[in-house]
Design an enzyme around this catalytic site. Structure first.
Site, PDB file in Angstrom:
ATOM      1  N   LYS A 172      -7.744   3.441  11.433  1.00 49.22           N
ATOM      2  CA  LYS A 172      -7.138   3.885  12.569  1.00 49.22           C
ATOM      3  C   LYS A 172      -7.868   4.299  13.825  1.00 49.22           C
ATOM      4  CE  LYS A 172      -3.823   2.765  11.403  1.00 49.22           C
ATOM      5  NZ  LYS A 172      -3.481   2.292  10.364  1.00 49.22           N
TER       6      LYS A 172
ATOM      7  N   ASN B   1       5.188 -20.389  16.442  1.00 50.97           N
ATOM      8  CA  ASN B   1       4.353 -19.325  15.639  1.00 50.97           C
ATOM      9  C   ASN B   1       3.636 -20.061  14.575  1.00 50.97           C
ATOM     10  OD1 ASN B   1       3.471 -17.096  14.509  1.00 50.97           O
ATOM     11  ND2 ASN B   1       5.344 -16.178  14.146  1.00 50.97           N
ATOM     12  N   GLY B   2       2.415 -19.927  14.233  1.00 50.00           N
ATOM     13  CA  GLY B   2       1.865 -20.420  13.117  1.00 50.00           C
ATOM     14  C   GLY B   2       0.707 -21.556  13.527  1.00 50.00           C
TER      15      GLY B   2
ATOM     16  N   HIS C 258     -26.110   6.749  -0.961  1.00 49.12           N
ATOM     17  CA  HIS C 258     -26.555   5.463  -1.356  1.00 49.12           C
ATOM     18  C   HIS C 258     -26.851   4.576  -0.204  1.00 49.12           C
ATOM     19  CE1 HIS C 258     -26.327   6.508  -5.471  1.00 49.12           C
ATOM     20  NE2 HIS C 258     -24.912   6.829  -5.280  1.00 49.12           N
TER      21      HIS C 258
ATOM     22  N   LYS D 202       0.974  -7.193  15.665  1.00 42.26           N
ATOM     23  CA  LYS D 202       1.808  -6.266  14.444  1.00 42.26           C
ATOM     24  C   LYS D 202       1.946  -7.169  13.105  1.00 42.26           C
ATOM     25  CE  LYS D 202       3.903  -2.880  13.001  1.00 42.26           C
ATOM     26  NZ  LYS D 202       2.970  -1.735  12.695  1.00 42.26           N
TER      27      LYS D 202
ATOM     28  N   CYS E 118       3.078 -14.654  16.829  1.00 45.90           N
ATOM     29  CA  CYS E 118       3.680 -14.816  18.134  1.00 45.90           C
ATOM     30  C   CYS E 118       5.148 -14.544  17.800  1.00 45.90           C
ATOM     31  CB  CYS E 118       3.583 -16.308  18.469  1.00 45.90           C
ATOM     32  SG  CYS E 118       1.961 -17.029  18.591  1.00 45.90           S
TER      33      CYS E 118
ATOM     34  N   TRP F 216      -0.042 -14.929  20.340  1.00 39.24           N
ATOM     35  CA  TRP F 216      -1.250 -14.201  20.007  1.00 39.24           C
ATOM     36  C   TRP F 216      -2.287 -15.318  19.481  1.00 39.24           C
ATOM     37  CZ3 TRP F 216      -3.995 -14.584  15.262  1.00 39.24           C
ATOM     38  CH2 TRP F 216      -4.955 -13.605  15.167  1.00 39.24           C
TER      39      TRP F 216
ATOM     40  N   ARG G 219       4.343  -8.453  18.942  1.00 41.60           N
ATOM     41  CA  ARG G 219       3.984  -9.503  17.819  1.00 41.60           C
ATOM     42  C   ARG G 219       2.683 -10.168  18.348  1.00 41.60           C
ATOM     43  NH1 ARG G 219       7.595 -10.804  14.036  1.00 41.60           N
ATOM     44  NH2 ARG G 219       6.423 -12.708  13.439  1.00 41.60           N
TER      45      ARG G 219
ATOM     46  N   GLU H 211      -9.261   0.676  15.214  1.00 44.60           N
ATOM     47  CA  GLU H 211      -8.375  -0.142  15.712  1.00 44.60           C
ATOM     48  C   GLU H 211      -7.618   0.057  16.912  1.00 44.60           C
ATOM     49  OE1 GLU H 211      -4.872  -1.671  13.414  1.00 44.60           O
ATOM     50  OE2 GLU H 211      -4.675   0.286  12.479  1.00 44.60           O
TER      51      GLU H 211
ATOM     52  N   GLU I 152      -8.447   4.336   5.580  1.00 46.51           N
ATOM     53  CA  GLU I 152      -7.415   4.482   6.400  1.00 46.51           C
ATOM     54  C   GLU I 152      -7.552   5.283   7.816  1.00 46.51           C
ATOM     55  OE1 GLU I 152      -4.959   2.591   6.852  1.00 46.51           O
ATOM     56  OE2 GLU I 152      -3.450   3.743   8.075  1.00 46.51           O
TER      57      GLU I 152
HETATM   58  O1  M6R Z   1       2.906  -5.968   7.413  1.00 47.77           O
HETATM   59  P1  M6R Z   1       1.770  -5.541   6.630  1.00 47.77           P
HETATM   60  O2  M6R Z   1       1.899  -4.231   6.161  1.00 47.77           O
HETATM   61  O3  M6R Z   1       1.793  -6.675   5.511  1.00 47.77           O
HETATM   62  O4  M6R Z   1       0.442  -5.814   7.468  1.00 47.77           O
HETATM   63  C1  M6R Z   1      -0.863  -5.510   6.765  1.00 47.77           C
HETATM   64  C2  M6R Z   1      -1.742  -5.273   7.858  1.00 47.77           C
HETATM   65  O5  M6R Z   1      -1.876  -6.556   8.827  1.00 47.77           O
HETATM   66  C3  M6R Z   1      -1.666  -4.102   8.722  1.00 47.77           C
HETATM   67  O6  M6R Z   1      -1.357  -2.951   7.928  1.00 47.77           O
HETATM   68  C4  M6R Z   1      -2.763  -3.839   9.692  1.00 47.77           C
HETATM   69  O7  M6R Z   1      -3.934  -3.566   9.077  1.00 47.77           O
HETATM   70  C5  M6R Z   1      -2.282  -2.540  10.834  1.00 47.77           C
HETATM   71  N1  M6R Z   1      -2.830  -3.030  12.018  1.00 47.77           N
HETATM   72  C6  M6R Z   1      -3.029  -1.352  10.472  1.00 47.77           C
HETATM   73  O8  M6R Z   1      -2.626  -0.253  11.346  1.00 47.77           O
END
Ligand code: M6R
Length: 608
Positions: A485, A100-101, A504, A603, A2, A74, A27, A488, A481
């Site tokens: 991408k 936040n938390g 496999h 984020k 948040c 969030w 956030r 998400e 990765e």
């Molecule tokens: O801020 P961080 O690099 O620790 O974040 C880790 C993951 O939450 C972050 O990489 C997440 O997987 C992204 N949404 C990927 O695009």
């Protein structure tokens, strides 16, 4: 997760809070709200959905008042609806709280409060905390907050205001980031510096267990036991322009296009060409200490975990040190074997990811030396590790991590080079590695200049609902990765695999409707991956291949080829990932997805 912003000073607070929330919306963005204290008491406005919903509710009629708090959420406890949006109030309606938390013992406290006659309007743990503070309140908000926090378990970044005390804002931190902005006769609290940058660059980072008390005369930092704490004021170096879109349609696209520069910034000042090594003084380790490292554990989450896997390939290949890569969320709970001869590397863009932070604390607790590869300066992980390298990629706003990834890989290359040169790597090999690294920014730029080619590929595959990404060796993590991408931001189901693993199991998925992205630079396993492409074509899969050149072998098989410049095998991920980022971006845009704020994501993941 948040976003929190709070203000006390001479300006009208409401507009400032809304503007601040716009910068924090990355956030969390499922609901938002503000509370302002004025002569008429506490004025609270909140709305489910994006911040624009709150703006529509206010319709330009901002409450007056020069002290207030704002929140963008969030969801953790309770659905993302208006009653669950923050701020929440105590039973009397005088005290407002944003959070936040997660308050872990909220259930037990809620039950006890209910028995004492409290009624609740939301399902949130935050409202429970607000009620608890209200129970302790006897005309002093600061003390009521301190006493209530003595009774709660869990993580929090918090801010409170009270209608009976229009000149006090109280904030507290345990496990969720919070800083105080120090302006000229005005003070701020926020979960990161972005909402206050247009007013001040001076900030004080709170540590766990600390509270900030902001009044119209200044601010104080204290702990829950009333002891005053003196803390340094840090200066933020980046400015507002760096966190604005600058003509791009989305932050993600801007950040993809920044990568030539961001990788250059990560490498800047670290390359010692004559000696064929890297200067990494920030690790705070002598050469003797670096030589004594017997084992490395790299821990991270999400995209940062993928860069960690690339680090594993680099470190084992060049420095010949055994490396394990651990999901931070697993590492922290599984009684890991680390000791003082283990170097634990935490990788994080935000520097605030709860699991990565906890993993680093666990490693430190067990005696390991910890280093951080972190982007956000002054973040919690950056402050808690024994040493590290700042990525200097600049603020990353798009929820999908892009430029942080390439900068993480570049930083891992620096650590690898240093460690390898202290072991077996010759000065000549070191110099060759540096030469290749120095070419990477221009090579990224070359790929970006051909973004329209990737867009055309995306247009062709936009209607598929599944995709497989396959790579071998150091490009296997790039496959992971690329798949992350795509899923998400476009919500297309995508899986990454080592190419040879396909037979496999995943091969059962392949038919004419399955696009398969092969990452196939001309490296040591090129011939092997050609065989894997044959296997996919034999089952009528559609192949998109990333190659160094269309050499007659791959283009004979693949439906589409995209060429990437040549570099050393271990550095290819810095190039191969870029077209995959662009591909995901263009597919998501064509599908009408919210690229910068994909559903259900945030984020910075500051809860477990
Ligand atoms: O801020 P961080 O690099 O620790 O974040 C880790 C993951 O939450 C972050 O990489 C997440 O997987 C992204 N949404 C990927 O695009």
């Amino acid at each position: 997760m948040c976003g929190i912003v709070g203000y006390i000073g001479p300006r009208p607070a409401a507009g400032l809070l809304i503007e601040g929330l716009k910068r924090l919306e990355y956030r969390g963005y499922d609901s938002s709200g503000i509370a302002v204290v004025n002569g008429d008491g506490l004025k609270i406005f909140k709305a489910a959905g994006k911040l624009t919903q709150l703006e529509q509710l206010l319709d330009g009629r901002l409450p007056h008042g020069t002290i207030g708090i704002g929140h963008t959420r969030w969801a953790t406890h309770g659905a993302p609806n208006t009653p669950n949006a923050h701020p929440h109030t105590d039973q009397s309606g005088r005290i407002a709280c944003i959070h936040n938390g997660i308050i872990e013992n909220a259930g037990a406290i809620r039950t006890a409060l209910k028995q004492r006659g409290h009624t609740f309007k939301s399902e949130t743990d935050t409202e429970v905390l607000a009620h608890l503070v209200g129970e302790f309140y006897q005309g002093n908000l600061e003390e009521a907050v301190a006493m209530a926090l003595g009774d709660v378990d869990g993580a929090y970044g918090l801010a409170f205001v009270c209608s009976d005390e229009p000149n006090v804002l109280v904030a507290a931190r345990k496990g969720s980031p919070l800083l105080v902005g120090v302006g000229e006769g005005e003070w701020f609290v926020a979960s990161d510096a972005s909402p206050l940058l247009q007013y001040t660059r001076s900030v004080v980072y709170l540590d766990d267990g600390e509270m900030a008390v902001l009044t119209r005369d200044g601010y104080r930092i204290r702990n829950l036991q009333k002891a005053r704490i003196s803390k340094p004021v840090s200066q933020i170096e980046w400015d507002l322009a760096t966190i604005e879109r600058g003509g791009y349609d989305h932050f993600m696209l801007k950040e993809i296009f920044e990568q030539a520069e961001s990788v250059e910034n990560t490498l800047r000042g670290h390359l010692l060409e004559d000696e064929g090594t890297a200067r990494v003084t920030g690790l705070n380790m002598t050469d003797d200490e670096l030589k004594q490292v017997q084992r490395i554990v790299i821990t991270a989450c999400g995209t940062s975990w993928h860069s960690a896997l690339i680090g594993e390939y680099m470190l084992e290949e060049m420095a010949r040190i055994p490396v394990e890569v651990e999901y931070a969320s697993e590492f922290r709970y599984r009684n890991p074997v680390v000791d003082e001869r283990t170097l634990v590397i935490g990788i994080s863009q935000s520097g605030e990811t709860a699991d990565t932070l906890a993993a680093i604390r666990e490693a430190k607790h067990r005696g390991a030396r910890t280093i951080g590869l972190v982007n956000v300066v002054g973040s919690t992980i950056a402050r808690e590790v024994d040493g590290g390298i700042y990525l200097h990629a600049g603020p990353e706003v798009g929820v999908a991590s892009t430029k942080a990834f390439t900068s993480q890989v570049a930083a891992l290359a620096l650590v690898t080079l240093r460690l390898a040169r202290l072991r077996n790597l010759s000065i000549l090999q070191g110099r060759q590695f540096i030469q290749a690294l120095k070419l990477i920014p221009a090579q990224i730029q070359q790929i970006l200049g051909r973004a329209h080619e990737v867009k055309a590929i995306a247009d062709r595959f936009v209607h598929h609902n599944n995709a497989l990404y396959l790579g071998r060796g150091v490009n296997f993590p790039v496959a992971l990765e690329g798949a992350l991408k795509l899923k998400e931001i476009s919500y297309i189901h995508a899986e990454g695999y080592p190419a040879a693993e396909m037979k496999h199991g995943p091969i059962a998925l392949i038919d004419e409707n399955m696009p398969v992205v092969f990452i196939a630079p001309r490296d040591a396993v090129y011939q092997k991956i050609l065989s894997n492409i044959e296997e996919v074509k034999a089952r009528r899969g559609q192949v998109i291949a990333l190659v160094n050149e269309c050499d007659g072998q791959v283009d004979r098989l693949a439906d589409v080829c995209f060429e990437i410049p040549e570099t050393l095998d271990l550095l290819t991920p810095l190039l191969t990932v870029v077209p995959l980022q662009l591909f995901s971006y263009y597919v998501a845009v064509r599908r009408g997805c919210n690229v910068d704020q994909p559903r259900n994501l945030a984020k910075s993941v500051t809860v477990e």
